[in-house]
Scaffold this motif. Structure first.
Motif, PDB file in Angstrom:
ATOM      1  N   ARG A  80       2.596 -11.942   0.595  1.00 34.96           N
ATOM      2  CA  ARG A  80       1.443 -11.082   0.303  1.00 34.96           C
ATOM      3  C   ARG A  80       1.884  -9.745  -0.290  1.00 34.96           C
ATOM      4  O   ARG A  80       1.130  -8.770  -0.261  1.00 34.96           O
ATOM      5  CB  ARG A  80       0.626 -10.871   1.575  1.00 34.96           C
ATOM      6  CG  ARG A  80       0.182 -12.167   2.222  1.00 34.96           C
ATOM      7  CD  ARG A  80      -0.820 -11.979   3.329  1.00 34.96           C
ATOM      8  NE  ARG A  80      -2.139 -11.633   2.811  1.00 34.96           N
ATOM      9  CZ  ARG A  80      -3.257 -11.678   3.535  1.00 34.96           C
ATOM     10  NH1 ARG A  80      -3.211 -12.066   4.796  1.00 34.96           N
ATOM     11  NH2 ARG A  80      -4.407 -11.343   3.013  1.00 34.96           N
ATOM     12  N   SER A  81       3.095  -9.712  -0.844  1.00 36.40           N
ATOM     13  CA  SER A  81       3.667  -8.470  -1.354  1.00 36.40           C
ATOM     14  C   SER A  81       3.772  -8.495  -2.876  1.00 36.40           C
ATOM     15  O   SER A  81       3.516  -9.510  -3.528  1.00 36.40           O
ATOM     16  CB  SER A  81       5.062  -8.262  -0.753  1.00 36.40           C
ATOM     17  OG  SER A  81       6.006  -9.150  -1.351  1.00 36.40           O
ATOM     18  N   ARG A 106      -3.696 -13.290  -6.241  1.00 36.69           N
ATOM     19  CA  ARG A 106      -4.438 -12.512  -5.253  1.00 36.69           C
ATOM     20  C   ARG A 106      -4.672 -13.367  -4.019  1.00 36.69           C
ATOM     21  O   ARG A 106      -5.513 -14.266  -4.014  1.00 36.69           O
ATOM     22  CB  ARG A 106      -5.772 -12.041  -5.840  1.00 36.69           C
ATOM     23  CG  ARG A 106      -6.579 -11.179  -4.871  1.00 36.69           C
ATOM     24  CD  ARG A 106      -7.754 -10.512  -5.567  1.00 36.69           C
ATOM     25  NE  ARG A 106      -8.577  -9.783  -4.602  1.00 36.69           N
ATOM     26  CZ  ARG A 106      -9.673 -10.275  -4.041  1.00 36.69           C
ATOM     27  NH1 ARG A 106     -10.092 -11.494  -4.352  1.00 36.69           N
ATOM     28  NH2 ARG A 106     -10.362  -9.553  -3.185  1.00 36.69           N
ATOM     29  N   ARG A 150       2.086  -6.651  10.021  1.00 37.58           N
ATOM     30  CA  ARG A 150       1.021  -5.926   9.334  1.00 37.58           C
ATOM     31  C   ARG A 150       1.365  -5.714   7.866  1.00 37.58           C
ATOM     32  O   ARG A 150       2.535  -5.566   7.495  1.00 37.58           O
ATOM     33  CB  ARG A 150       0.808  -4.551   9.982  1.00 37.58           C
ATOM     34  CG  ARG A 150       0.357  -4.602  11.431  1.00 37.58           C
ATOM     35  CD  ARG A 150      -1.106  -5.004  11.554  1.00 37.58           C
ATOM     36  NE  ARG A 150      -1.316  -6.055  12.531  1.00 37.58           N
ATOM     37  CZ  ARG A 150      -2.513  -6.469  12.916  1.00 37.58           C
ATOM     38  NH1 ARG A 150      -3.612  -5.920  12.407  1.00 37.58           N
ATOM     39  NH2 ARG A 150      -2.632  -7.462  13.781  1.00 37.58           N
ATOM     40  N   LEU A 151       0.323  -5.680   7.057  1.00 39.57           N
ATOM     41  CA  LEU A 151       0.450  -5.323   5.655  1.00 39.57           C
ATOM     42  C   LEU A 151       0.478  -3.802   5.532  1.00 39.57           C
ATOM     43  O   LEU A 151       0.137  -3.087   6.490  1.00 39.57           O
ATOM     44  CB  LEU A 151      -0.727  -5.905   4.875  1.00 39.57           C
ATOM     45  CG  LEU A 151      -0.857  -7.437   4.928  1.00 39.57           C
ATOM     46  CD1 LEU A 151      -2.149  -7.891   4.254  1.00 39.57           C
ATOM     47  CD2 LEU A 151       0.347  -8.105   4.277  1.00 39.57           C
ATOM     48  N   PRO A 152       0.874  -3.263   4.378  1.00 38.17           N
ATOM     49  CA  PRO A 152       0.906  -1.793   4.223  1.00 38.17           C
ATOM     50  C   PRO A 152      -0.416  -1.107   4.547  1.00 38.17           C
ATOM     51  O   PRO A 152      -0.430   0.039   4.990  1.00 38.17           O
ATOM     52  CB  PRO A 152       1.292  -1.613   2.757  1.00 38.17           C
ATOM     53  CG  PRO A 152       2.093  -2.831   2.430  1.00 38.17           C
ATOM     54  CD  PRO A 152       1.442  -3.944   3.203  1.00 38.17           C
ATOM     55  N   ASN A 153      -1.535  -1.822   4.366  1.00 39.28           N
ATOM     56  CA  ASN A 153      -2.836  -1.221   4.673  1.00 39.28           C
ATOM     57  C   ASN A 153      -3.239  -1.374   6.142  1.00 39.28           C
ATOM     58  O   ASN A 153      -4.350  -0.996   6.525  1.00 39.28           O
ATOM     59  CB  ASN A 153      -3.924  -1.813   3.773  1.00 39.28           C
ATOM     60  CG  ASN A 153      -4.094  -3.316   3.954  1.00 39.28           C
ATOM     61  OD1 ASN A 153      -3.509  -3.917   4.861  1.00 39.28           O
ATOM     62  ND2 ASN A 153      -4.876  -3.941   3.084  1.00 39.28           N
ATOM     63  N   GLY A 154      -2.343  -1.917   6.947  1.00 42.00           N
ATOM     64  CA  GLY A 154      -2.609  -2.061   8.368  1.00 42.00           C
ATOM     65  C   GLY A 154      -3.274  -3.359   8.760  1.00 42.00           C
ATOM     66  O   GLY A 154      -3.401  -3.656   9.960  1.00 42.00           O
ATOM     67  N   LYS A 155      -3.709  -4.144   7.796  1.00 42.54           N
ATOM     68  CA  LYS A 155      -4.359  -5.415   8.104  1.00 42.54           C
ATOM     69  C   LYS A 155      -3.315  -6.464   8.483  1.00 42.54           C
ATOM     70  O   LYS A 155      -2.142  -6.353   8.122  1.00 42.54           O
ATOM     71  CB  LYS A 155      -5.188  -5.876   6.912  1.00 42.54           C
ATOM     72  CG  LYS A 155      -6.392  -4.991   6.630  1.00 42.54           C
ATOM     73  CD  LYS A 155      -7.233  -5.547   5.499  1.00 42.54           C
ATOM     74  CE  LYS A 155      -8.471  -4.672   5.275  1.00 42.54           C
ATOM     75  NZ  LYS A 155      -9.317  -5.191   4.166  1.00 42.54           N
TER      76      LYS A 155
END
Length: 464
Positions: free
Chosen positions: A150-151, A162, A191-196
């Protein structure tokens, strides 16, 4: 080995080798997570099956850990048609071996542990696969690979696509891996960079916290946790979880289960399917174990299936094995998980299998009571359950998993119950339509079941 013609479906298959380091963890005296072994090097692989035309990608990725015993991928085999029809991407991920598979490998005559089987299968190609003795790194590796997919990193095989949702699915051992991943806090840390969260939903298949193998040890030094250990209780997390159990898991572990919930944290469903045993009937058509894709490939290379402990064929019982539509109901569960994760549409609720004392309750026909709604139980042509006779010992194994068989009702019983084939098919079709309307079956699977029931009825109603 794909089970379908991927090119004909507009799909491509790719293999990638990943190398890195990961930590293995333990619980300290206070119960806190602590590093047991840091920066352990590993080499593994992933298999990606994706639409050739990126514009046809749905945005949903299915993530399946590869089974440590010979590299099975039951989630793909059972769900591939669903994934391909939706334009989804499937990723199989090597997350190492386990102590039993390594022990069998050590006894020979050939390896069983999936990382070692690869090198036996094609030494030059898979020489770079290196999985350490410390299997506890699998949880960080799982989180790291999920995050990679997802990066925007250049080594991401899905870079430029996407990914809206990533759903984890696994059965037996790979279902239990998910329970440990969740309960030991790895989901919360991934976690993803956006916290999700990296992973948006989990389908834990044929694994119960009340079965010994329902919880995978946190590391290779840890003993198997007791079934009543509170660490096994499913932890509430911020994405939905569906547990899908066969009668075998329920019947061999009758402890209380995590209740259904629609809460934002702790969203959960438990589905129990009677008259099926573990994965024996999960694959459409009930192929014997040695006919599954990974075993077919191994046998073609000379792998001696019959000589490897624990991998012998389950063909000994000459009676028809239960054909309750395990795979079809599992696909509907996956679709419900997808709707839950993508749209917030909560799945339907099902009762648990009912008990009579220490056994699963059965109706007058001999079919289980409770659990998922199944047309084969409500409008029966057969009784499904353990073989009740004594003259076929191969159908009542003294150890290991039981064998559930299909015992057809005779013509007289069918005529007394339904009168005519037409009356049966009308009632059966109505039950299937209700299952589709209730989201217990996908429409395409409902059509297949109706056609099969008609064929079975024609054979059973026919004069002897």
């Amino acid at each position: 080995m794909p089970t379908v013609d991927l090119a004909a479906k507009g799909y491509v298959e790719e293999e990638y080798f990943l190398h890195g380091t990961a930590d293995a963890y333990r619980r300290d005296a206070s119960g806190a997570l602590a590093v047991l072994a840091g920066d352990v090097p590993y080499g593994t692989r992933i298999i990606v099956r994706r639409p050739k035309d990126a514009a046809k990608f749905s945005g949903v990725v299915h993530f399946e850990p590869i089974h440590p015993s010979q590299g099975g991928t039951s989630h793909w085999v059972a769900m591939s048609g669903y994934m391909l029809a939706h334009g989804d991407i499937y990723v199989a991920v090597g997350l190492g071996d386990d102590a039993p598979s390594r022990a069998i490998s050590a006894r020979g005559p050939v390896p069983t542990a999936q990382s070692q089987v690869l090198q036996w299968f094609e030494p030059q190609r898979y020489g770079a696969i290196r999985w350490p003795q410390e299997d506890g790194i699998r949880y960080q590796v799982m989180a790291d690979i999920g995050a990679l997919l997802r990066s925007d990193r250049p080594e991401n095989p899905l870079r430029g696509l996407r990914v809206r949702r990533m759903l984890v699915g696994g059965w037996s051992f790979t279902g239990s891996v998910q329970r440990t991943f969740i309960n030991e806090g790895f989901h919360d840390r991934a976690r993803l960079p956006n916290g999700k969260p990296v992973f948006d939903g989990y389908l834990i298949g044929i694994s119960s916290r009340w079965n010994g193998g329902g919880y995978i040890p946190l590391n290779s030094e840890e003993a198997q946790t007791r079934n009543d250990d509170p660490r096994r209780t499913l932890k509430p997390i911020d994405v939905p979880v569906i547990e899908f159990m066969s009668e075998f898991e329920v019947g061999t572990g009758p402890g209380p289960q995590t209740p259904d919930s629609d809460a934002a944290v702790g969203a959960h469903r438990i589905y129990q399917l009677g008259a099926v045993v573990h994965s024996a009937s999960m694959i459409d058509g009930n192929p014997p174990r040695e006919k599954r894709p990974n075993f077919v490939q191994l046998a073609a290379k000379g792998y001696p299936l019959a000589g490897v402990k624990g991998e012998d064929a389950l063909n000994s019982c000459p009676l028809p094995i239960s054909d309750v539509p395990h795979g079809a109901l599992a696909r509907a569960a996956l679709d419900n998980l997808r709707r839950w994760a993508e749209r917030g549409t909560a799945p339907p609720h099902a009762p648990l299998l009912a008990w009579d004392g220490d056994r699963i309750r059965r109706d007058a026909t001999g079919n289980p009571v409770g659990g998922l709604p199944v047309a084969e139980f409500k409008v029966p042509l057969a009784s499904y359950g353990p073989y009740k006779g004594t003259d076929l010992p191969a159908c009542t194994p003294a150890k290991g998993r039981p064998i559930f068989v299909r015992t057809n009702l005779d013509r007289a019983a069918l005529k007394a119950r339904y009168g005519t084939i037409g009356s049966f098919t009308k009632r059966y079709d109505a039950e299937v339509d209700a299952m589709v309307a209730g989201r217990w079956l996908l429409p395409e699977d409902g059509a297949v079941l109706k056609a099969k029931a008609r064929r079975d009825a024609e054979a059973q109603f026919a004069p002897n």
